[in-house]
Write a protein that holds these residues in place. Structure first.
Motif, PDB file in Angstrom:
ATOM      1  N   GLU A  16       0.816  -1.224   0.000  1.00 32.53           N
ATOM      2  CA  GLU A  16       0.000   0.000   0.000  1.00 32.53           C
ATOM      3  C   GLU A  16       0.848   1.271   0.000  1.00 32.53           C
ATOM      4  O   GLU A  16       0.491   2.259  -0.633  1.00 32.53           O
ATOM      5  N   ILE A  19       1.734   2.557  -3.407  1.00 32.10           N
ATOM      6  CA  ILE A  19       0.695   3.291  -4.144  1.00 32.10           C
ATOM      7  C   ILE A  19       0.771   4.785  -3.820  1.00 32.10           C
ATOM      8  O   ILE A  19       0.735   5.640  -4.712  1.00 32.10           O
ATOM      9  N   GLU A  20       0.890   5.092  -2.529  1.00 29.12           N
ATOM     10  CA  GLU A  20       0.966   6.509  -2.123  1.00 29.12           C
ATOM     11  C   GLU A  20       2.257   7.140  -2.653  1.00 29.12           C
ATOM     12  O   GLU A  20       2.253   8.285  -3.123  1.00 29.12           O
ATOM     13  N   HIS A  23       1.960   7.848  -6.321  1.00 32.72           N
ATOM     14  CA  HIS A  23       1.087   9.020  -6.529  1.00 32.72           C
ATOM     15  C   HIS A  23       1.852  10.316  -6.239  1.00 32.72           C
ATOM     16  O   HIS A  23       1.719  11.315  -6.961  1.00 32.72           O
ATOM     17  N   ASN A  24       2.682  10.298  -5.207  1.00 35.35           N
ATOM     18  CA  ASN A  24       3.497  11.479  -4.893  1.00 35.35           C
ATOM     19  C   ASN A  24       4.498  11.771  -6.010  1.00 35.35           C
ATOM     20  O   ASN A  24       4.758  12.938  -6.331  1.00 35.35           O
ATOM     21  N   ASP A  27       2.616  13.507  -8.792  1.00 31.99           N
ATOM     22  CA  ASP A  27       2.398  14.928  -8.471  1.00 31.99           C
ATOM     23  C   ASP A  27       3.683  15.728  -8.708  1.00 31.99           C
ATOM     24  O   ASP A  27       3.640  16.845  -9.238  1.00 31.99           O
ATOM     25  N   MET A  42      -4.690  14.171 -15.271  1.00 30.00           N
ATOM     26  CA  MET A  42      -5.746  13.453 -14.557  1.00 30.00           C
ATOM     27  C   MET A  42      -5.940  12.045 -15.113  1.00 30.00           C
ATOM     28  O   MET A  42      -6.001  11.069 -14.361  1.00 30.00           O
ATOM     29  N   ALA A  45      -2.491   9.903 -14.679  1.00 29.17           N
ATOM     30  CA  ALA A  45      -2.245   9.531 -13.271  1.00 29.17           C
ATOM     31  C   ALA A  45      -3.220   8.440 -12.838  1.00 29.17           C
ATOM     32  O   ALA A  45      -2.835   7.490 -12.142  1.00 29.17           O
ATOM     33  N   THR A  46      -4.462   8.529 -13.270  1.00 28.31           N
ATOM     34  CA  THR A  46      -5.454   7.522 -12.890  1.00 28.31           C
ATOM     35  C   THR A  46      -5.061   6.160 -13.455  1.00 28.31           C
ATOM     36  O   THR A  46      -5.121   5.142 -12.758  1.00 28.31           O
ATOM     37  N   ILE A  49      -1.979   4.696 -11.535  1.00 26.54           N
ATOM     38  CA  ILE A  49      -2.363   4.206 -10.201  1.00 26.54           C
ATOM     39  C   ILE A  49      -3.185   2.914 -10.319  1.00 26.54           C
ATOM     40  O   ILE A  49      -3.012   1.980  -9.526  1.00 26.54           O
ATOM     41  N   GLU A  50      -4.056   2.840 -11.328  1.00 26.35           N
ATOM     42  CA  GLU A  50      -4.826   1.597 -11.533  1.00 26.35           C
ATOM     43  C   GLU A  50      -3.884   0.423 -11.828  1.00 26.35           C
ATOM     44  O   GLU A  50      -4.076  -0.678 -11.307  1.00 26.35           O
ATOM     45  N   ALA A  53      -2.010  -0.465  -8.655  1.00 27.23           N
ATOM     46  CA  ALA A  53      -2.923  -1.102  -7.695  1.00 27.23           C
ATOM     47  C   ALA A  53      -3.232  -2.533  -8.129  1.00 27.23           C
ATOM     48  O   ALA A  53      -3.368  -3.430  -7.286  1.00 27.23           O
ATOM     49  N   VAL A  56      -0.311  -4.533  -6.861  1.00 29.60           N
ATOM     50  CA  VAL A  56      -0.326  -4.686  -5.401  1.00 29.60           C
ATOM     51  C   VAL A  56      -1.424  -5.667  -4.965  1.00 29.60           C
ATOM     52  O   VAL A  56      -1.227  -6.488  -4.059  1.00 29.60           O
ATOM     53  N   GLN A  57      -2.564  -5.623  -5.648  1.00 27.46           N
ATOM     54  CA  GLN A  57      -3.686  -6.471  -5.242  1.00 27.46           C
ATOM     55  C   GLN A  57      -3.589  -7.902  -5.778  1.00 27.46           C
ATOM     56  O   GLN A  57      -4.069  -8.832  -5.143  1.00 27.46           O
TER      57      GLN A  57
END
Lengths: 139, 110
Positions: A16, A19-20, A23-24, A27, A42, A45-46, A49-50, A53, A56-57
Motif C-alpha cells: 500500500e 501506491i501513495e 502518486h506522490n 504529483d 488526470m 495519473a489515474t 495508479i490503476e 494497484a 499490489v492487489q
C-alpha cells in the motif's frame, strides 16, 4: 530516440505504501512539467495508479522473493509514457486481465477497463519473471 | 486520507478528504458500516475534498450504497471533483451514483 522532458520513478516492495509513493511521484512529475494539460495529468495519473494497484492487489511471487513494483514515468514532447512492472511475479491469471466493464453492482473488476479508456495504448510484456504494463497517452 | 462523519436529523454526512484509493477504500467501507449500524441509513458521502478516486474507491462506494439500501436507506454523493466525475462517467456509474452539488442538496428533495 524521443526526447524525455521530465522523468520520475519508484522501486520498492509491492504494498500500500508503494501506491501513495507512486502518486506522490506523479504529483512531482507535473510540478517538473507544468505545461502538461490538466486533462492529460488526470487521465494518465489515474491509469498509472490503476496499473500499480492491480499489481499490489493481484501479483503473486514466483518463488520466495516477494514481488517488487517498479514505475518509470516520462513526459515526452507529444506523449506521456509509463512502464509499470512487477518483479519476481507470476504470470497474471486470465481473470485478472479481464478488460470488460462489469455489472453496475460489482464492487471490483473495473481497473483494466478503466485503464484502456484512459490511455492511447496499453501493452503487456512478460520477461524473466517480470510483468510490465506500458501505458502511453498522446498529448 | 481521512474520513469523518456527522449525523443530522434526516441524513448522515461522511466527509472524505484526500485520495480515495485502494488504501483508503476499506476505511470508507468501515466508516459507512458504522454509520448505518448506528441507525442512519440515509448517507451522503461528501467528496468536495477528494481530488482522486480509483476503481477500488469506486468499488467501496458501490458496497456502501448496497449496505445503505439493505438497511432501507440510500447513499448519495456530493461535491464531486473533476477526476472523480471522469471515473464515474467512464465506468457508467454516474447513473447509479447520482452526484449532488452539496451534501444538503442530496436529500433535499425527500
Amino acid at each position: 530516440m524521443t526526447e524525455v522532458i521530465a522523468r520520475r520513478g519508484f522501486h520498492g516492495p509491492s504494498n500500500e505504501e508503494a501506491i501513495e509513493a507512486i502518486h506522490n511521484e506523479l504529483d512531482a512529475l507535473w510540478d517538473d512539467a507544468s505545461f502538461v494539460p490538466d486533462m492529460d495529468r488526470m487521465t494518465f495519473a489515474t491509469a498509472v495508479i490503476e496499473a500499480a494497484a492491480n499489481i499490489v492487489q493481484h501479483a503473486l511471487p514466483v518463488a520466495e522473493k516477494p514481488v517488487e513494483i517498479d514505475v518509470d514515468i516520462s513526459v515526452r514532447p507529444t506523449r506521456l509514457v509509463a512502464r509499470v512492472s512487477a518483479f519476481n511475479a507470476r504470470e497474471p491469471f486470465a481473470n485478472d486481465m479481464q478488460a470488460a466493464m462489469p455489472d453496475s453492482d460489482a464492487e471490483s473488476g473495473r481497473g483494466l477497463a478503466l485503464i484502456e479508456a484512459l490511455v492511447t495504448t496499453v501493452t503487456f510484456e512478460r520477461q524473466d519473471g517480470t510483468n510490465t504494463w506500458i501505458l502511453t497517452r498522446n498529448t | 486520507m481521512q474520513f469523518s462523519y456527522e449525523v443530522n436529523d434526516s441524513y448522515a454526512e461522511v466527509k472524505s478528504v484526500g485520495r480515495l484509493n485502494m488504501v483508503a477504500a476499506p476505511k470508507l467501507r468501515e466508516v459507512v458500516a458504522e454509520v448505518v449500524a448506528g441507525g442512519s441509513s440515509r448517507v451522503v458521502v461528501n467528496l468536495a475534498e477528494t481530488d482522486f478516486m480509483d476503481s477500488s474507491g469506486l468499488g467501496a462506494l458501490i458496497g456502501c450504497l448496497k449496505a445503505a439500501r439493505q438497511a432501507g436507506g440510500d447513499l448519495r454523493i456530493a461535491g464531486v471533483q473533476p477526476q472523480v466525475k471522469m471515473v464515474l462517467e467512464l465506468t457508467n456509474m454516474d447513473r447509479v451514483l447520482t452526484a449532488y452539488p452539496t451534501a444538503e442538496a442530496a436529500f433535499g428533495d425527500d
